[in-house]
Motif scaffolding. Structure first.
Motif, mmCIF file in Angstrom:
data_model
loop_
_atom_site.group_PDB
_atom_site.id
_atom_site.type_symbol
_atom_site.label_atom_id
_atom_site.label_comp_id
_atom_site.label_asym_id
_atom_site.label_seq_id
_atom_site.Cartn_x
_atom_site.Cartn_y
_atom_site.Cartn_z
ATOM 1 N N SER A 1 0.078 -10.093 -1.170
ATOM 2 C CA SER A 1 0.195 -11.239 -0.902
ATOM 3 C C SER A 1 0.119 -11.197 0.655
ATOM 4 O O SER A 1 -0.279 -10.018 1.495
ATOM 5 N N ILE A 2 -0.195 -11.913 1.274
ATOM 6 C CA ILE A 2 -0.336 -12.273 3.155
ATOM 7 C C ILE A 2 0.597 -12.249 3.851
ATOM 8 O O ILE A 2 0.885 -11.743 4.838
ATOM 9 N N SER A 3 2.238 -11.398 3.198
ATOM 10 C CA SER A 3 3.282 -10.969 3.452
ATOM 11 C C SER A 3 3.462 -10.099 3.984
ATOM 12 O O SER A 3 3.881 -9.476 4.594
ATOM 13 N N ASN A 4 2.122 -9.021 3.391
ATOM 14 C CA ASN A 4 2.141 -7.774 3.938
ATOM 15 C C ASN A 4 0.887 -7.367 5.189
ATOM 16 O O ASN A 4 0.994 -6.461 5.659
ATOM 17 N N ILE A 5 0.676 -8.615 5.782
ATOM 18 C CA ILE A 5 0.113 -8.648 6.844
ATOM 19 C C ILE A 5 1.172 -9.000 8.205
ATOM 20 O O ILE A 5 1.543 -10.178 8.560
ATOM 21 N N TRP B 1 -6.845 -13.592 9.975
ATOM 22 C CA TRP B 1 -8.666 -15.051 10.048
ATOM 23 C C TRP B 1 -9.365 -14.336 9.022
ATOM 24 O O TRP B 1 -9.664 -15.572 8.783
ATOM 25 N N ALA B 2 -9.239 -13.874 8.357
ATOM 26 C CA ALA B 2 -9.993 -13.603 7.108
ATOM 27 C C ALA B 2 -9.218 -14.776 5.979
ATOM 28 O O ALA B 2 -9.868 -15.181 5.111
ATOM 29 N N HIS B 3 -7.954 -14.960 5.997
ATOM 30 C CA HIS B 3 -7.413 -16.408 4.898
ATOM 31 C C HIS B 3 -7.633 -17.598 5.823
ATOM 32 O O HIS B 3 -8.282 -18.356 4.822
ATOM 33 N N VAL B 4 -7.899 -18.076 7.336
ATOM 34 C CA VAL B 4 -8.837 -18.806 7.126
ATOM 35 C C VAL B 4 -9.254 -19.188 7.202
ATOM 36 O O VAL B 4 -10.077 -20.670 6.637
ATOM 37 N N VAL B 5 -10.505 -18.244 7.218
ATOM 38 C CA VAL B 5 -11.773 -18.542 6.431
ATOM 39 C C VAL B 5 -11.810 -19.161 5.341
ATOM 40 O O VAL B 5 -12.752 -19.601 5.131
ATOM 41 N N MET B 6 -11.675 -17.921 4.464
ATOM 42 C CA MET B 6 -11.456 -17.860 3.277
ATOM 43 C C MET B 6 -10.731 -19.966 2.022
ATOM 44 O O MET B 6 -11.153 -20.201 2.207
ATOM 45 N N ALA B 7 -9.494 -20.126 3.645
ATOM 46 C CA ALA B 7 -8.617 -20.830 2.765
ATOM 47 C C ALA B 7 -10.043 -22.307 3.339
ATOM 48 O O ALA B 7 -10.518 -23.482 2.545
ATOM 49 N N TYR B 8 -10.989 -22.253 4.745
ATOM 50 C CA TYR B 8 -11.875 -23.768 4.712
ATOM 51 C C TYR B 8 -12.363 -23.268 3.665
ATOM 52 O O TYR B 8 -13.258 -23.926 3.071
ATOM 53 N N ALA B 9 -13.414 -22.268 3.478
ATOM 54 C CA ALA B 9 -14.725 -21.499 2.367
ATOM 55 C C ALA B 9 -13.830 -22.518 1.255
ATOM 56 O O ALA B 9 -15.047 -22.803 0.320
ATOM 57 N N PHE B 10 -12.692 -22.194 0.877
ATOM 58 C CA PHE B 10 -12.140 -22.863 -0.908
ATOM 59 C C PHE B 10 -12.299 -24.102 -1.047
ATOM 60 O O PHE B 10 -12.705 -24.566 -1.741
ATOM 61 N N THR B 11 -11.841 -24.064 -0.406
ATOM 62 C CA THR B 11 -11.923 -26.134 0.385
ATOM 63 C C THR B 11 -12.944 -26.964 0.468
ATOM 64 O O THR B 11 -13.068 -27.628 -0.440
ATOM 65 N N ALA C 1 -12.251 -9.827 -3.717
ATOM 66 C CA ALA C 1 -13.781 -8.639 -2.379
ATOM 67 C C ALA C 1 -13.022 -9.278 -1.437
ATOM 68 O O ALA C 1 -13.869 -7.641 -0.847
ATOM 69 N N ILE C 2 -12.297 -9.920 -1.463
ATOM 70 C CA ILE C 2 -11.577 -9.469 0.537
ATOM 71 C C ILE C 2 -10.381 -10.439 0.891
ATOM 72 O O ILE C 2 -9.439 -9.147 1.294
ATOM 73 N N LEU C 3 -9.349 -11.292 0.398
ATOM 74 C CA LEU C 3 -8.195 -10.885 0.372
ATOM 75 C C LEU C 3 -7.220 -10.207 -0.202
ATOM 76 O O LEU C 3 -5.972 -9.303 1.156
ATOM 77 N N VAL C 4 -7.877 -9.738 -1.438
ATOM 78 C CA VAL C 4 -6.460 -8.727 -1.110
ATOM 79 C C VAL C 4 -7.028 -7.142 -0.438
ATOM 80 O O VAL C 4 -5.959 -6.613 -0.976
ATOM 81 N N PRO D 1 -15.675 -18.445 -9.006
ATOM 82 C CA PRO D 1 -16.428 -17.605 -6.967
ATOM 83 C C PRO D 1 -15.070 -17.630 -6.697
ATOM 84 O O PRO D 1 -14.799 -16.662 -5.675
ATOM 85 N N ILE D 2 -14.252 -18.089 -6.474
ATOM 86 C CA ILE D 2 -13.031 -18.335 -5.367
ATOM 87 C C ILE D 2 -12.138 -16.763 -5.989
ATOM 88 O O ILE D 2 -11.730 -16.295 -5.257
ATOM 89 N N THR D 3 -12.318 -16.783 -7.198
ATOM 90 C CA THR D 3 -10.973 -15.335 -7.665
ATOM 91 C C THR D 3 -11.908 -14.171 -6.948
ATOM 92 O O THR D 3 -11.748 -12.765 -7.037
ATOM 93 N N VAL D 4 -13.616 -14.453 -7.085
ATOM 94 C CA VAL D 4 -14.131 -13.376 -6.510
ATOM 95 C C VAL D 4 -13.920 -12.655 -5.451
ATOM 96 O O VAL D 4 -13.845 -11.498 -4.546
ATOM 97 N N LEU D 5 -13.751 -14.071 -4.298
ATOM 98 C CA LEU D 5 -13.723 -13.401 -3.035
ATOM 99 C C LEU D 5 -12.491 -12.970 -2.690
ATOM 100 O O LEU D 5 -12.131 -12.278 -2.011
#
Length: 238
Positions: free
Chosen positions: A144-148, A156-166, A118-121, A111-115
């Motif tokens: 990677s996040i270095s391209n933002i 915020w997408a990375h923050v939300v996904m970090a909480y979701a993954f955790t 689909a979202i972070l990449v 599930p983490i890979t799919v999300l």
């Protein structure tokens, strides 16, 4: 810096190594001299006997049944289809728990890979921060996040996904720990009781001039069917 070809080479080496170890495991499993190593529970129950006790000298060490080499991986789908209770009865709790570790990894990372794909990449890839900056980068860096850019709302997408993954990881681990604890209790309850399962270590028994240590411990632990005493040097007294 890593490139897509570097990642591909690393993945290929790891996959090839895994296949080599799998083949080695499967081939060693069907050799007679390893029979006790791979089927210890069957020997304890008296359901299997060592093939090294009879036959020609060569057959005691090498499996000469070439048909078994054609089906030496058949145990894998059988093990995956086997009910968990039957698997524990067949190979023991440790092997069942080891198999659940692989399933746990799939539950967490698929599930983490799919999300992430689909979202972070897409969030990272659809920026041009690295292209506009005077830096050296690879195609992997653009994912990677270095391209933002700094201050972007896309963080915020990375923050939300970090909480979701955790949260997902902790939830799956908690459910798995609960399941393993239940299986262990059921396994212990189904086994025969042994005295060593209820051993209690008592230290610093106060001396008594009227009774020996053996007599004093016997008075304290009348319900114990067996006891062992040792002095401070570790010498067993009884």
């Amino acid at each position: 810096m890593a490139t897509l070809s570097d990642i591909g080479v690393s993945a290929g080496v790891n996959i090839l190594s895994a296949l080599i170890f799998l083949l080695a495991f499967a081939l060693l499993r069907i050799q007679p001299f390893n029979d006790r190593v791979y089927f210890p529970k069957w020997y304890l129950k008296g359901l299997r006997f060592s093939p090294t006790y009879s036959g020609a000298l060569v057959t005691k060490f090498v499996n000469l049944d070439f048909r078994s080499y054609l089906r030496f991986l058949n145990w894998m789908p059988d093990a995956l289809r086997m009910p968990e209770e039957e698997l524990i009865e067949h190979v023991g709790l440790d092997s069942a728990a080891y198999l659940r570790i692989y399933l746990l990894g799939l539950k967490i990372f698929v599930p983490i890979t799919v999300l992430a794909l689909a979202i972070l990449v897409p969030v990272n890839l659809t920026n041009s921060t690295l292209a506009l900056a005077n830096v050296t980068y690879s195609d992997v860096d653009k994912l990677s996040i270095s391209n933002i850019p700094l201050g972007s709302q896309r963080f915020w997408a990375h923050v939300v996904m970090a909480y979701a993954f955790t949260f997902w990881t902790c939830y799956v681990l908690a459910k798995e720990y609960e399941r393993i604890a239940t299986l262990r209790l059921q396994f212990l309850a189904s086994e025969r009781r042994h005295l060593d399962q209820f051993t209690v270590l008592v230290r610093n028994i106060p001396p008594n001039s009227d009774e020996s240590i053996s007599e004093l411990s016997g008075a304290l632990f009348l319900s114990q069917s067996s006891r062992s005493l040792s002095n401070s040097s570790g010498k067993v007294l009884q």
